[in-house]
Write a protein that holds these residues in place. Structure first.
Motif, PDB file in Angstrom:
ATOM      1  N   ASP A  92      77.265  -8.831  90.245  1.00  0.00           N
ATOM      2  CA  ASP A  92      78.449  -8.884  91.109  1.00  0.00           C
ATOM      3  C   ASP A  92      78.238  -8.270  92.489  1.00  0.00           C
ATOM      4  OD1 ASP A  92      80.084 -10.006  89.020  1.00  0.00           O
ATOM      5  OD2 ASP A  92      80.155  -8.011  88.119  1.00  0.00           O
ATOM      6  N   ARG A  93      77.542  -7.139  92.534  1.00  0.00           N
ATOM      7  CA  ARG A  93      77.516  -6.361  93.779  1.00  0.00           C
ATOM      8  C   ARG A  93      76.290  -5.468  93.791  1.00  0.00           C
ATOM      9  NH1 ARG A  93      81.284  -1.268  94.661  1.00  0.00           N
ATOM     10  NH2 ARG A  93      81.245  -0.968  96.902  1.00  0.00           N
ATOM     11  N   VAL A  94      75.728  -5.296  94.981  1.00  0.00           N
ATOM     12  CA  VAL A  94      74.619  -4.366  95.165  1.00  0.00           C
ATOM     13  C   VAL A  94      74.913  -3.514  96.396  1.00  0.00           C
ATOM     14  CG1 VAL A  94      72.137  -4.079  95.521  1.00  0.00           C
ATOM     15  CG2 VAL A  94      72.975  -6.004  94.159  1.00  0.00           C
ATOM     16  N   CYS A  95      74.820  -2.204  96.248  1.00  0.00           N
ATOM     17  CA  CYS A  95      74.947  -1.284  97.387  1.00  0.00           C
ATOM     18  C   CYS A  95      73.578  -0.673  97.658  1.00  0.00           C
ATOM     19  CB  CYS A  95      75.954  -0.178  97.077  1.00  0.00           C
ATOM     20  SG  CYS A  95      77.639  -0.779  96.820  1.00  0.00           S
ATOM     21  N   VAL A  96      73.199  -0.648  98.931  1.00  0.00           N
ATOM     22  CA  VAL A  96      71.868  -0.176  99.320  1.00  0.00           C
ATOM     23  C   VAL A  96      72.002   0.851 100.433  1.00  0.00           C
ATOM     24  CG1 VAL A  96      69.550  -0.850 100.022  1.00  0.00           C
ATOM     25  CG2 VAL A  96      71.041  -2.531  98.916  1.00  0.00           C
ATOM     26  N   ALA A  97      71.335   1.984 100.261  1.00  0.00           N
ATOM     27  CA  ALA A  97      71.228   2.979 101.325  1.00  0.00           C
ATOM     28  C   ALA A  97      69.755   3.295 101.533  1.00  0.00           C
ATOM     29  CB  ALA A  97      72.001   4.249 100.980  1.00  0.00           C
ATOM     30  N   ALA A  98      69.331   3.319 102.788  1.00  0.00           N
ATOM     31  CA  ALA A  98      67.926   3.582 103.094  1.00  0.00           C
ATOM     32  C   ALA A  98      67.818   4.508 104.299  1.00  0.00           C
ATOM     33  CB  ALA A  98      67.183   2.276 103.371  1.00  0.00           C
ATOM     34  N   GLU A  99      66.893   5.438 104.226  1.00  0.00           N
ATOM     35  CA  GLU A  99      66.644   6.385 105.314  1.00  0.00           C
ATOM     36  C   GLU A  99      65.445   5.917 106.131  1.00  0.00           C
ATOM     37  OE1 GLU A  99      66.559   8.557 108.022  1.00  0.00           O
ATOM     38  OE2 GLU A  99      67.954   9.564 106.668  1.00  0.00           O
ATOM     39  N   VAL A 100      65.711   5.477 107.364  1.00  0.00           N
ATOM     40  CA  VAL A 100      64.640   4.967 108.218  1.00  0.00           C
ATOM     41  C   VAL A 100      64.492   5.745 109.527  1.00  0.00           C
ATOM     42  CG1 VAL A 100      64.654   2.630 107.290  1.00  0.00           C
ATOM     43  CG2 VAL A 100      66.233   3.211 109.134  1.00  0.00           C
ATOM     44  N   ASN A 111      69.604  -7.845 107.618  1.00  0.00           N
ATOM     45  CA  ASN A 111      69.023  -9.054 107.036  1.00  0.00           C
ATOM     46  C   ASN A 111      67.783  -8.756 106.187  1.00  0.00           C
ATOM     47  OD1 ASN A 111      70.928 -10.840 108.080  1.00  0.00           O
ATOM     48  ND2 ASN A 111      69.807 -11.131 109.983  1.00  0.00           N
ATOM     49  N   LEU A 112      66.943  -7.830 106.653  1.00  0.00           N
ATOM     50  CA  LEU A 112      65.745  -7.485 105.891  1.00  0.00           C
ATOM     51  C   LEU A 112      66.100  -6.825 104.563  1.00  0.00           C
ATOM     52  CD1 LEU A 112      63.435  -6.235 108.760  1.00  0.00           C
ATOM     53  CD2 LEU A 112      62.867  -8.050 107.145  1.00  0.00           C
ATOM     54  N   VAL A 113      67.109  -5.958 104.595  1.00  0.00           N
ATOM     55  CA  VAL A 113      67.521  -5.304 103.352  1.00  0.00           C
ATOM     56  C   VAL A 113      68.088  -6.332 102.372  1.00  0.00           C
ATOM     57  CG1 VAL A 113      69.111  -3.653 102.308  1.00  0.00           C
ATOM     58  CG2 VAL A 113      67.905  -3.052 104.414  1.00  0.00           C
ATOM     59  N   LYS A 114      68.979  -7.180 102.843  1.00  0.00           N
ATOM     60  CA  LYS A 114      69.579  -8.181 101.950  1.00  0.00           C
ATOM     61  C   LYS A 114      68.526  -9.157 101.425  1.00  0.00           C
ATOM     62  CE  LYS A 114      74.210  -7.866 103.927  1.00  0.00           C
ATOM     63  NZ  LYS A 114      75.223  -8.470 104.809  1.00  0.00           N
ATOM     64  N   GLY A 115      67.615  -9.569 102.287  1.00  0.00           N
ATOM     65  CA  GLY A 115      66.548 -10.454 101.843  1.00  0.00           C
ATOM     66  C   GLY A 115      65.662  -9.814 100.796  1.00  0.00           C
ATOM     67  N   GLY A 116      65.355  -8.529 100.977  1.00  0.00           N
ATOM     68  CA  GLY A 116      64.543  -7.818  99.997  1.00  0.00           C
ATOM     69  C   GLY A 116      65.232  -7.710  98.652  1.00  0.00           C
ATOM     70  N   VAL A 117      66.543  -7.466  98.667  1.00  0.00           N
ATOM     71  CA  VAL A 117      67.312  -7.364  97.423  1.00  0.00           C
ATOM     72  C   VAL A 117      67.304  -8.699  96.682  1.00  0.00           C
ATOM     73  CG1 VAL A 117      69.629  -7.049  96.472  1.00  0.00           C
ATOM     74  CG2 VAL A 117      68.770  -5.467  98.206  1.00  0.00           C
ATOM     75  N   TYR A 150      74.409 -19.477  94.082  1.00  0.00           N
ATOM     76  CA  TYR A 150      75.626 -19.138  93.337  1.00  0.00           C
ATOM     77  C   TYR A 150      75.472 -17.832  92.545  1.00  0.00           C
ATOM     78  CZ  TYR A 150      73.333 -20.987  89.116  1.00  0.00           C
ATOM     79  OH  TYR A 150      72.474 -21.205  88.076  1.00  0.00           O
ATOM     80  N   GLN A 151      74.234 -17.366  92.382  1.00  0.00           N
ATOM     81  CA  GLN A 151      73.997 -16.111  91.665  1.00  0.00           C
ATOM     82  C   GLN A 151      73.951 -14.904  92.585  1.00  0.00           C
ATOM     83  OE1 GLN A 151      70.280 -17.513  89.853  1.00  0.00           O
ATOM     84  NE2 GLN A 151      71.254 -17.365  87.844  1.00  0.00           N
ATOM     85  N   CYS A 152      73.935 -15.145  93.882  1.00  0.00           N
ATOM     86  CA  CYS A 152      73.745 -14.048  94.834  1.00  0.00           C
ATOM     87  C   CYS A 152      74.965 -13.127  94.855  1.00  0.00           C
ATOM     88  CB  CYS A 152      73.482 -14.610  96.224  1.00  0.00           C
ATOM     89  SG  CYS A 152      73.005 -13.347  97.415  1.00  0.00           S
ATOM     90  N   PRO A 153      74.775 -11.830  94.684  1.00  0.00           N
ATOM     91  CA  PRO A 153      75.898 -10.898  94.687  1.00  0.00           C
ATOM     92  C   PRO A 153      76.330 -10.529  96.102  1.00  0.00           C
ATOM     93  CG  PRO A 153      73.874  -9.691  94.401  1.00  0.00           C
ATOM     94  CD  PRO A 153      73.489 -11.150  94.455  1.00  0.00           C
ATOM     95  N   VAL A 154      77.442  -9.866  96.209  1.00  0.00           N
ATOM     96  CA  VAL A 154      77.823  -9.189  97.448  1.00  0.00           C
ATOM     97  C   VAL A 154      76.830  -8.043  97.658  1.00  0.00           C
ATOM     98  CG1 VAL A 154      79.585  -7.793  98.584  1.00  0.00           C
ATOM     99  CG2 VAL A 154      80.241  -9.784  97.203  1.00  0.00           C
ATOM    100  N   ILE A 155      76.276  -7.930  98.859  1.00  0.00           N
ATOM    101  CA  ILE A 155      75.311  -6.875  99.151  1.00  0.00           C
ATOM    102  C   ILE A 155      75.825  -6.049 100.328  1.00  0.00           C
ATOM    103  CG2 ILE A 155      72.916  -6.322  99.760  1.00  0.00           C
ATOM    104  CD1 ILE A 155      72.136  -9.095  98.671  1.00  0.00           C
ATOM    105  N   GLU A 156      75.978  -4.749 100.104  1.00  0.00           N
ATOM    106  CA  GLU A 156      76.449  -3.831 101.138  1.00  0.00           C
ATOM    107  C   GLU A 156      75.304  -2.904 101.531  1.00  0.00           C
ATOM    108  OE1 GLU A 156      80.039  -1.932  99.796  1.00  0.00           O
ATOM    109  OE2 GLU A 156      80.756  -3.792  98.867  1.00  0.00           O
ATOM    110  N   VAL A 157      75.120  -2.716 102.832  1.00  0.00           N
ATOM    111  CA  VAL A 157      73.936  -2.038 103.356  1.00  0.00           C
ATOM    112  C   VAL A 157      74.346  -0.880 104.255  1.00  0.00           C
ATOM    113  CG1 VAL A 157      71.848  -2.312 104.746  1.00  0.00           C
ATOM    114  CG2 VAL A 157      72.612  -4.187 103.267  1.00  0.00           C
TER     115      VAL A 157
END
Length: 205
Positions: A92-100, A111-117, A150-157
């Motif tokens: 359903d959903r993916v939340c991503v936090a990254a320290e860069v 876009n890079l984060v969502k593509g990687g997920v 259709y399988q792609c979840p909501v992705i929050e970055v």
């Protein structure tokens, strides 16, 4: 392959840690934070917990899983939410936090984060190469199915900017996805997945 050995290592130690935390009766996110001795990594975990609403009740047949990895100097944490339907697992959903350190280009970062997920989840779900007489059985993309639209979840970055150096984001979103997905499936179904692709053991919708 994006992230090379970090994906295998990230799955091994996050999956193992999840089983230990469960055996101890502790919370997967809270225990990771308690054990974390790196300030940047801790902030990444705290951020993804806030983003996902960790600790709130998702309801029957749903689950959350969390994973933290460091690859190429970047701490990246993900929370995956799934629903166990009669037809199979829905992500359903993916939340991503990254320290860069510094987000130089917010659009490319997102876009890079969502593509990687998406890349990582698709491989964790379905992708496998097998061989017969030294030749790959999967000779093109139709036989090596990733994640469908259709399988792609909501992705929050969220990009954190606490570090002293500017770091990259092309590969670090990949390693946490599979272990977070496996943990979410366990939370929703009580079933541990220790082998990929997960489609060997569960169906996805």
């Amino acid at each position: 392959w994006r992230s090379v050995g970090a994906s295998s290592n990230g799955f091994f130690y996050n999956a193992g840690l999840d089983e230990l935390i469960h055996a101890a009766g502790a919370d997967p996110l809270a225990e990771r934070i308690r054990l974390c001795s790196n300030e940047e990594a801790r902030k990444v975990l705290e951020a993804v917990g806030e983003m996902s609403g960790w600790g709130t009740d998702l309801g029957e047949g749903r689950g959350r899983g969390v994973a933290l990895t460091q690859s190429f100097g970047v701490h990246c944490a993900q929370v995956v939410e799934v629903t166990a339907t009669d037809a199979g697992i829905r992500i359903d959903r993916v939340c991503v936090a990254a320290e860069v350190g510094t987000v130089v280009d917010p659009v490319n970062f997102d876009n890079l984060v969502k593509g990687g997920v998406i890349f990582a989840l698709g491989h964790a779900m379905n992708c496998e190469i097998t061989y017969t007489d030294g030749i790959a059985d999967q000779d093109n993309f139709h036989a090596f199915e990733g994640m469908r639209l259709y399988q792609c979840p909501v992705i929050e970055v969220r990009g954190l900017e606490n570090g002293a150096r500017v770091l990259g984001i092309g590969e670090p979103p990949v390693p946490p996805a599979a272990p977070a997905l496996a943990a979410a499936i366990f939370a929703a179904t009580g079933r541990r997945l220790r082998e990929m692709p997960f489609s060997k053991h569960v169906d996805f919708v």
